[in-house]
Scaffold this motif. Structure first.
Motif, PDB file in Angstrom:
ATOM      1  N   GLN A  84       0.488  -1.112  -0.400  1.00 14.73           N
ATOM      2  CA  GLN A  84       0.263  -0.024  -0.038  1.00 14.73           C
ATOM      3  C   GLN A  84       0.351   1.124   0.171  1.00 14.73           C
ATOM      4  OE1 GLN A  84      -3.090  -1.220  -1.263  1.00 14.73           O
ATOM      5  NE2 GLN A  84      -4.006   0.144  -0.042  1.00 14.73           N
ATOM      6  N   ASN A  85       1.898   1.270   0.495  1.00 19.29           N
ATOM      7  CA  ASN A  85       2.867   2.688   0.831  1.00 19.29           C
ATOM      8  C   ASN A  85       3.688   2.564  -0.046  1.00 19.29           C
ATOM      9  OD1 ASN A  85       4.577   4.193   2.226  1.00 19.29           O
ATOM     10  ND2 ASN A  85       3.551   4.372   3.699  1.00 19.29           N
ATOM     11  N   ILE A  86       3.731   3.830  -0.550  1.00 16.28           N
ATOM     12  CA  ILE A  86       4.840   4.032  -1.967  1.00 16.28           C
ATOM     13  C   ILE A  86       6.090   4.381  -0.730  1.00 16.28           C
ATOM     14  CG2 ILE A  86       5.880   5.251  -3.325  1.00 16.28           C
ATOM     15  CD1 ILE A  86       3.080   5.839  -4.168  1.00 16.28           C
ATOM     16  N   SER A  87       6.485   4.790  -0.023  1.00 15.68           N
ATOM     17  CA  SER A  87       6.989   5.150   0.167  1.00 15.68           C
ATOM     18  C   SER A  87       8.224   3.446   0.751  1.00 15.68           C
ATOM     19  CB  SER A  87       7.350   5.768   1.687  1.00 15.68           C
ATOM     20  OG  SER A  87       8.639   6.164   2.323  1.00 15.68           O
ATOM     21  N   ASP A  88       7.497   2.689   1.316  1.00 15.28           N
ATOM     22  CA  ASP A  88       7.407   1.237   1.279  1.00 15.28           C
ATOM     23  C   ASP A  88       8.329   0.486   0.675  1.00 15.28           C
ATOM     24  OD1 ASP A  88       7.383   1.694   4.326  1.00 15.28           O
ATOM     25  OD2 ASP A  88       5.578   0.660   4.277  1.00 15.28           O
ATOM     26  N   ILE A  89       7.628   0.455  -0.647  1.00 12.79           N
ATOM     27  CA  ILE A  89       8.040   0.108  -1.736  1.00 12.79           C
ATOM     28  C   ILE A  89       9.170   0.373  -2.174  1.00 12.79           C
ATOM     29  CG2 ILE A  89       6.816  -0.523  -4.362  1.00 12.79           C
ATOM     30  CD1 ILE A  89       4.364  -0.151  -3.373  1.00 12.79           C
ATOM     31  N   LYS A  90       9.314   1.543  -2.384  1.00 11.85           N
ATOM     32  CA  LYS A  90      10.446   1.819  -3.159  1.00 11.85           C
ATOM     33  C   LYS A  90      11.681   1.353  -1.850  1.00 11.85           C
ATOM     34  CE  LYS A  90      10.190   6.515  -4.531  1.00 11.85           C
ATOM     35  NZ  LYS A  90      10.012   8.032  -4.210  1.00 11.85           N
ATOM     36  N   LYS A  91      11.315   1.659  -0.659  1.00 11.20           N
ATOM     37  CA  LYS A  91      13.022   1.299   0.329  1.00 11.20           C
ATOM     38  C   LYS A  91      12.980   0.262  -0.253  1.00 11.20           C
ATOM     39  CE  LYS A  91      12.167   4.043   3.856  1.00 11.20           C
ATOM     40  NZ  LYS A  91      11.567   5.280   5.144  1.00 11.20           N
ATOM     41  N   LYS A  92      11.696  -0.514   0.199  1.00  6.53           N
ATOM     42  CA  LYS A  92      12.633  -2.338   0.395  1.00  6.53           C
ATOM     43  C   LYS A  92      12.718  -3.182  -1.678  1.00  6.53           C
ATOM     44  CE  LYS A  92       9.166  -3.800   2.460  1.00  6.53           C
ATOM     45  NZ  LYS A  92       7.215  -4.927   3.583  1.00  6.53           N
ATOM     46  N   GLU A  93      12.907  -2.080  -2.965  1.00  5.80           N
ATOM     47  CA  GLU A  93      13.544  -2.423  -4.179  1.00  5.80           C
ATOM     48  C   GLU A  93      14.646  -1.639  -4.003  1.00  5.80           C
ATOM     49  OE1 GLU A  93       9.345  -1.670  -6.455  1.00  5.80           O
ATOM     50  OE2 GLU A  93      10.843   0.087  -6.443  1.00  5.80           O
ATOM     51  N   ALA A  94      14.412  -0.531  -3.410  1.00  4.86           N
ATOM     52  CA  ALA A  94      16.215   0.296  -2.918  1.00  4.86           C
ATOM     53  C   ALA A  94      17.123  -1.388  -2.236  1.00  4.86           C
ATOM     54  CB  ALA A  94      16.684   0.802  -2.475  1.00  4.86           C
ATOM     55  N   THR A  95      16.165  -1.981  -1.301  1.00  5.78           N
ATOM     56  CA  THR A  95      17.463  -2.768   0.002  1.00  5.78           C
ATOM     57  C   THR A  95      17.650  -3.811  -1.619  1.00  5.78           C
ATOM     58  OG1 THR A  95      15.864  -2.377   1.278  1.00  5.78           O
ATOM     59  CG2 THR A  95      16.770  -4.668   1.034  1.00  5.78           C
ATOM     60  N   LEU A  96      16.667  -4.240  -2.537  1.00  6.52           N
ATOM     61  CA  LEU A  96      16.921  -5.528  -3.758  1.00  6.52           C
ATOM     62  C   LEU A  96      17.995  -4.840  -4.478  1.00  6.52           C
ATOM     63  CD1 LEU A  96      13.481  -7.222  -4.416  1.00  6.52           C
ATOM     64  CD2 LEU A  96      15.064  -7.569  -3.045  1.00  6.52           C
ATOM     65  N   LEU A  97      18.105  -4.021  -4.962  1.00  8.98           N
ATOM     66  CA  LEU A  97      18.677  -3.331  -6.306  1.00  8.98           C
ATOM     67  C   LEU A  97      20.231  -2.755  -4.891  1.00  8.98           C
ATOM     68  CD1 LEU A  97      16.677  -0.297  -7.490  1.00  8.98           C
ATOM     69  CD2 LEU A  97      17.378  -2.487  -8.586  1.00  8.98           C
ATOM     70  N   GLU A  98      20.588  -2.495  -3.782  1.00  6.94           N
ATOM     71  CA  GLU A  98      21.827  -2.326  -3.263  1.00  6.94           C
ATOM     72  C   GLU A  98      22.396  -3.488  -3.460  1.00  6.94           C
ATOM     73  OE1 GLU A  98      20.677   1.364  -0.196  1.00  6.94           O
ATOM     74  OE2 GLU A  98      20.024  -0.743   0.213  1.00  6.94           O
ATOM     75  N   LYS A  99      21.899  -4.695  -3.230  1.00  9.19           N
ATOM     76  CA  LYS A  99      23.100  -6.077  -3.183  1.00  9.19           C
ATOM     77  C   LYS A  99      23.352  -6.114  -3.987  1.00  9.19           C
ATOM     78  CE  LYS A  99      19.323  -8.539  -1.037  1.00  9.19           C
ATOM     79  NZ  LYS A  99      18.156  -9.523  -0.450  1.00  9.19           N
TER      80      LYS A  99
END
Length: 151
Positions: free
Chosen positions: A43-58
């Motif tokens: 639901q939360n756009i901010s949470d989506i972006k943060k979780k995607e960032a965590t996946l990308l940072e790997k």
């Protein structure tokens, strides 16, 4: 080496075919790796972006030169992009392009970015944009090698 990090998978066959074609063409010049991380659905756009960032940072090394694809980034023509890539590759052997998800790129990734690049003020579908990016990377290598390529 060119690495393309993207959120989401390609579903349409015609886009997959185009990507495979450009991968073949680019392989003449450099190693290319495309890494897809999963789309996050919340639901939360901010949470989506943060979780995607965590996946990308790997997939980002401290030595990588990171170029984020953002509407707010600098617009270059194809010759300028080829020059930019050439300049980067003189001092850094890895360029990582990042294509964010539907809601854009998290601030953490933007802060890690060495350069923000925009192809246009227009918004493109992320799946189609991957093809556009690959075409421009291929075009950049053709320009750098003084090889003809249609306009």
């Amino acid at each position: 080496m060119i690495k393309i990090l993207c959120v989401g998978k390609i579903k349409e066959k015609y886009l997959k075919d185009a990507i495979i074609e450009y991968q073949k063409r680019i392989s003449k010049y450099t190693k290319l790796e495309i890494i897809e991380v999963e789309d996050i659905f919340e639901q939360n756009i901010s949470d989506i972006k943060k979780k995607e960032a965590t996946l990308l940072e790997k997939y980002i090394s401290p030595k990588d030169y990171v170029i984020t694809l953002e509407i707010e980034g600098k617009q270059l023509d194809s010759i300028e992009l080829s020059k930019k890539m050439s300049d980067i590759l003189i001092i850094n052997s890895n360029i990582v392009f990042i294509i964010g998800g539907s809601y854009g790129i998290d601030m953490r990734i933007k802060q890690r970015s060495n350069y923000a690049l925009s192809f246009s003020k227009l918004t493109f579908p992320h799946q189609l944009f991957r093809v556009l990016l690959l075409e421009q990377v291929y075009r950049a290598y053709k320009i750098l090698n003084n090889e003809s390529y249609h306009k």
